[in-house]
Design an enzyme around this catalytic site. Sequence first.
Site, short mmCIF file in Angstrom:
data_model
loop_
_atom_site.label_atom_id
_atom_site.label_comp_id
_atom_site.label_asym_id
_atom_site.label_seq_id
_atom_site.Cartn_x
_atom_site.Cartn_y
_atom_site.Cartn_z
N ARG A 153 0.86 -1.20 0.00
CA ARG A 153 0.00 0.00 0.00
C ARG A 153 0.88 1.23 0.00
O ARG A 153 1.80 1.34 0.81
CB ARG A 153 -0.83 0.07 1.30
CG ARG A 153 -1.93 -0.88 1.39
CD ARG A 153 -2.95 -0.46 2.44
NE ARG A 153 -2.43 -0.09 3.74
CZ ARG A 153 -3.19 0.38 4.72
NH1 ARG A 153 -4.49 0.52 4.55
NH2 ARG A 153 -2.68 0.70 5.88
N THR A 175 -1.46 7.47 -0.27
CA THR A 175 -2.76 7.35 -0.97
C THR A 175 -3.53 6.11 -0.53
O THR A 175 -4.72 5.99 -0.80
CB THR A 175 -2.53 7.23 -2.48
OG1 THR A 175 -1.83 6.00 -2.73
CG2 THR A 175 -1.72 8.39 -3.03
N ASP A 207 0.90 -3.10 12.42
CA ASP A 207 1.30 -3.54 11.07
C ASP A 207 1.62 -5.04 11.12
O ASP A 207 2.60 -5.46 11.74
CB ASP A 207 2.52 -2.74 10.61
CG ASP A 207 2.85 -3.03 9.15
OD1 ASP A 207 2.90 -2.09 8.36
OD2 ASP A 207 3.05 -4.23 8.81
N ASP A 250 5.12 -6.14 9.78
CA ASP A 250 6.21 -5.78 10.69
C ASP A 250 6.23 -6.69 11.91
O ASP A 250 7.29 -7.11 12.38
CB ASP A 250 6.07 -4.32 11.14
CG ASP A 250 6.46 -3.35 10.03
OD1 ASP A 250 7.14 -3.77 9.08
OD2 ASP A 250 6.04 -2.17 10.12
#
Length: 212
Positions: free
Chosen positions: A107, A111, A203, A206
Amino acid sequence: MKNYPNVTIFNHPLIQHKIAILRDESTGMKEFRELVEEITTLMVYEAFKEVPTQKVMVKTPLELTEQTMVADNAVTIVPILRAGLGMVNGVHTLFPTARVGHIGMYRDEETLEPHPYYCKLPDGIEKSNVILLDPMLATGGSAVAAIDELKKRGCHNISLMNIIGVPQGIETVATAHPDVKIYISTLDRQLNEVGYILPGLGDAGDRLFGTK
Ligand code: PRP
Ligand code: URA
């Protein structure tokens, strides 16, 4: 959220228990990875009650008997890189011989648009039930783009499996691809202003791979 016929939200207490630990910021990488695998196995067990089967003959110590086994090439696993990789072993626990395709997607942090960067799918995938994996369904952009890729390759029986999703993501995928079966373990509240799921788990990539 509207009712979508192809969307299943498990809300299973045994899965919820594991997700509570997964969310905890103090859960380390090893435990996080193990939990993602375990949750995936439980989800697949629930979702694939109607997997294609074949008859086989088995000789017990007493006699020959006709038995049922999962059909060859019944499912193909496709993780969305990176975080979907963390779910692959959880599917292999139940479908040990399933082949694996990979779709790379990240991603854009500004945006939130998905950017495909890799796609390698096994020959014959279009004849198989595709299990598309990604722990997080946020805007839904990555899932829609991955399903677009699969459909370009002729896949028409696709199940998307996410551990955590939000209504926005579900609506986006279910509207763009109403034929795709969507399985989600738990529905979270919303996205924050930078596209992260609340309460979420941070995340997923991560936390699986220790990159932050
Ligand atoms: C995360 C996640 C999904 C995507 C979900 O991946 O694993 O693929 O975001 O967001 P969306 O529904 O808004 O598209 P990310 O892009 O962070 O890449 P990574 O797995 O490599 O960390
Ligand atoms: N991707 C993640 O890994 N976490 C989120 O909360 C949203 C997208």
